[in-house]
Write a protein that holds these residues in place. Sequence first.
Motif, mmCIF file in Angstrom:
data_model
loop_
_atom_site.group_PDB
_atom_site.id
_atom_site.type_symbol
_atom_site.label_atom_id
_atom_site.label_comp_id
_atom_site.label_asym_id
_atom_site.label_seq_id
_atom_site.Cartn_x
_atom_site.Cartn_y
_atom_site.Cartn_z
ATOM 1 N N GLU A 342 -19.031 -23.120 -0.732
ATOM 2 C CA GLU A 342 -17.228 -23.236 -0.050
ATOM 3 C C GLU A 342 -16.884 -22.125 -1.090
ATOM 4 N N LEU A 343 -17.334 -21.621 -1.906
ATOM 5 C CA LEU A 343 -16.581 -20.374 -2.496
ATOM 6 C C LEU A 343 -16.491 -19.098 -1.634
ATOM 7 N N ALA A 344 -16.975 -19.455 -0.840
ATOM 8 C CA ALA A 344 -17.279 -17.946 0.190
ATOM 9 C C ALA A 344 -16.136 -18.414 1.219
ATOM 10 N N LEU A 345 -15.925 -19.735 1.865
ATOM 11 C CA LEU A 345 -15.280 -20.214 2.631
ATOM 12 C C LEU A 345 -13.708 -20.278 2.489
ATOM 13 N N ILE A 346 -13.303 -20.561 1.170
ATOM 14 C CA ILE A 346 -12.163 -20.746 0.693
ATOM 15 C C ILE A 346 -11.257 -19.124 0.482
ATOM 16 N N GLU A 347 -12.603 -18.161 0.459
ATOM 17 C CA GLU A 347 -11.972 -16.997 0.033
ATOM 18 C C GLU A 347 -11.526 -16.181 1.445
ATOM 19 N N PHE A 348 -12.754 -17.087 2.060
ATOM 20 C CA PHE A 348 -11.994 -16.260 3.948
ATOM 21 C C PHE A 348 -10.522 -16.779 3.825
ATOM 22 N N LEU A 349 -10.270 -18.325 3.466
ATOM 23 C CA LEU A 349 -8.972 -18.299 3.889
ATOM 24 C C LEU A 349 -7.912 -18.165 3.675
ATOM 25 N N LYS A 350 -7.824 -17.291 2.009
ATOM 26 C CA LYS A 350 -6.846 -17.143 1.531
ATOM 27 C C LYS A 350 -6.903 -15.727 2.035
ATOM 28 N N THR A 351 -8.054 -15.466 2.758
ATOM 29 C CA THR A 351 -7.273 -13.573 3.362
ATOM 30 C C THR A 351 -6.222 -14.580 4.262
ATOM 31 N N LEU A 352 -6.165 -15.087 5.123
ATOM 32 C CA LEU A 352 -4.989 -15.471 5.854
ATOM 33 C C LEU A 352 -3.375 -15.772 5.156
ATOM 34 N N THR A 353 -3.223 -15.340 3.910
ATOM 35 C CA THR A 353 -2.353 -15.322 2.785
ATOM 36 C C THR A 353 -1.109 -14.063 3.350
ATOM 37 N N ASP A 354 -0.071 -14.193 3.647
ATOM 38 C CA ASP A 354 0.747 -12.753 4.200
ATOM 39 C C ASP A 354 1.895 -13.733 3.184
ATOM 40 N N THR A 355 1.425 -11.750 1.246
ATOM 41 C CA THR A 355 3.012 -12.028 1.175
ATOM 42 C C THR A 355 4.335 -11.856 1.716
ATOM 43 N N SER A 356 4.010 -10.308 2.819
ATOM 44 C CA SER A 356 5.523 -9.868 3.182
ATOM 45 C C SER A 356 6.006 -10.838 4.155
ATOM 46 N N PHE A 357 5.269 -12.181 4.660
ATOM 47 C CA PHE A 357 6.077 -12.888 5.606
ATOM 48 C C PHE A 357 6.886 -13.760 4.665
ATOM 49 N N ILE A 358 6.076 -14.243 3.609
ATOM 50 C CA ILE A 358 7.361 -15.537 2.886
ATOM 51 C C ILE A 358 8.266 -14.550 2.122
ATOM 52 N N HIS A 359 8.449 -13.780 2.021
ATOM 53 C CA HIS A 359 9.388 -12.417 1.659
ATOM 54 C C HIS A 359 9.978 -11.787 1.744
ATOM 55 N N ASN A 360 10.033 -12.363 3.620
ATOM 56 C CA ASN A 360 10.596 -11.191 4.585
ATOM 57 C C ASN A 360 12.298 -11.816 4.126
ATOM 58 N N PRO A 361 13.211 -10.661 3.701
ATOM 59 C CA PRO A 361 14.820 -10.950 3.531
ATOM 60 C C PRO A 361 14.856 -11.605 4.487
ATOM 61 N N ALA A 362 14.620 -10.820 6.170
ATOM 62 C CA ALA A 362 15.626 -11.932 7.281
ATOM 63 C C ALA A 362 15.582 -13.350 7.227
ATOM 64 N N PHE A 363 14.346 -13.656 6.765
ATOM 65 C CA PHE A 363 13.869 -14.849 6.969
ATOM 66 C C PHE A 363 14.334 -15.860 5.373
ATOM 67 N N SER A 364 14.949 -16.121 4.179
ATOM 68 C CA SER A 364 15.516 -15.679 3.247
ATOM 69 C C SER A 364 16.743 -16.796 3.810
ATOM 70 N N ASP A 365 16.833 -17.945 2.862
ATOM 71 C CA ASP A 365 18.642 -18.053 2.287
ATOM 72 C C ASP A 365 19.390 -17.651 2.058
ATOM 73 N N PRO A 366 20.931 -16.899 3.568
ATOM 74 C CA PRO A 366 21.580 -16.128 3.696
ATOM 75 C C PRO A 366 22.886 -16.250 2.057
ATOM 76 N N PHE A 367 22.772 -17.346 1.686
ATOM 77 C CA PHE A 367 23.528 -18.328 1.149
ATOM 78 C C PHE A 367 23.206 -17.923 0.390
ATOM 79 N N ASN A 368 22.022 -17.277 -0.326
ATOM 80 C CA ASN A 368 22.077 -17.055 -1.651
ATOM 81 C C ASN A 368 22.264 -15.729 -2.705
#
Length: 368
Positions: A342-368
């Motif tokens: 379980e530990l290993a499988l979840i650790e692998f699933l976490k390698t699918l996290t993409d922080t540059s994607f969620i912080h990409n300024p091109a996708f953020s709220d333009p009204f903020n």
Amino acid sequence: MITWKRNSIVVLMAVIMLSACRNDREDETPDIPFTTTPYDLVIPPFFPPMDIPADNPLTVEGITLGRYLFWEKKLSGNNTQSCGTCHLPEHGFSDPSQFSVGITGEVGNRQAMALVNLGWAYNYFWDGRAETLEDQVQMPVENPIEMNETWENAIVELQNDPLYPPLFEDAFGTPEVTQERAAKAMASFLRTLISADSKFDRERIGEYTFTPLEDAGFNLFITEGGINANTGQPWGGADCFHCHGHAGMQMGDYLMHNNGLDSHFDQDPGLAAITGNPLDSGRFKTPSLRNIELTAPYMHDGRFPDLHGVFLHYNSGGNVSTTIDPFMEAAGGGLYLDELDELALIEFLKTLTDTSFIHNPAFSDPFN
Ligand code: HEC
Ligand code: HEC
């Protein structure tokens, strides 16, 4: 030479006549023909090409407009909700609540889906009821448990907002706001929500090395599970790859499978509610597992608050039913995985996290 001269005179006359015409109709015809800037779509390594409708090419202007519309609260009945209210970037463009609350306070029965790599999918919503993104984006606006607005009203509001007519003109040639144009622009924006910079992506191109635990998890992910009929022994894998395969780097086949959550389907029949075919009961869209660490809770009804719950479900083999998918090979038996697995499988699933994607300024709220 003579012929050349004669031709140039003809051309010259034509030019004079044309400019005369143009002067006559000065206020109708723009001097410069309408042009848009093609968007430079980069297909990430090992991804297939993206299928883009011929009548909605990706343009910089269309995507800009789409981004504003995605974050525009005027698309909801009381101007309090935008698409981004339920699809939050920091949660992988999903909603941390089990069920999103619409503008009237009404609660739905489905978990908001993570928005990622949508340009490679070919059906949308948990029950796959929208075939194209252009169709999909029009639905939340009028959905009574979501934005609860009529397109008619929304269009009037956008037309009267000084921001929008110029943006529509840039994208479509005239300042006119229409539902079709708004849908095209939002669909284009969604096609740019591309996640391809996770540890997993970097590992594939040789820029990252998995830790031993991540590597063990990946091996579980791509190994058969349940009992091997030939040996009578467990295969020892987690058997995720049949439906969440990494072919084309999607981590989901987007097909409608029953992954054994239930044996009865009165709560939510899934695809069967759309097709009317009982053989489709309990079948839901297989989502991508990209950014899965960020998109809890899980499944169409958000029943699992964390990946531990997801693991327990699959490790049990899932509930047997008339429509359970043949790829749920351990149904009724189980995967026989232990805590370290379980530990290993979840650790692998976490390698699918993409922080540059969620912080990409091109996708953020333009009204903020
Ligand atoms: C009130 C919360 C809420 C709002 C507002 C909302 N959504 Fe959603 N979205 C959801 C939920 C819940 C689902 C899953 C619904 C279902 O499957 O029946 C979903 C599903 C989707 C999907 C399908 C993804 C996939 O992989 O199939 C897309 C695309 C999407 N929404 C885009 C949008 C856009 C664009 C807007 C704004 C016009 C929007 N949403 C507004 C909650 C919301
Ligand atoms: C038979 C195909 C199939 C197999 C095999 C399978 N899944 Fe799924 N998976 C699905 C489907 C379909 C859903 C959506 C089900 C629903 O919500 O009703 C899903 C949903 C999920 C979700 C929740 C996604 C979200 O956005 O809420 C996770 C996490 C997940 N699967 C992980 C795994 C893991 C890990 C494995 C291997 C142990 C696995 N799956 C094996 C088909 C499959």
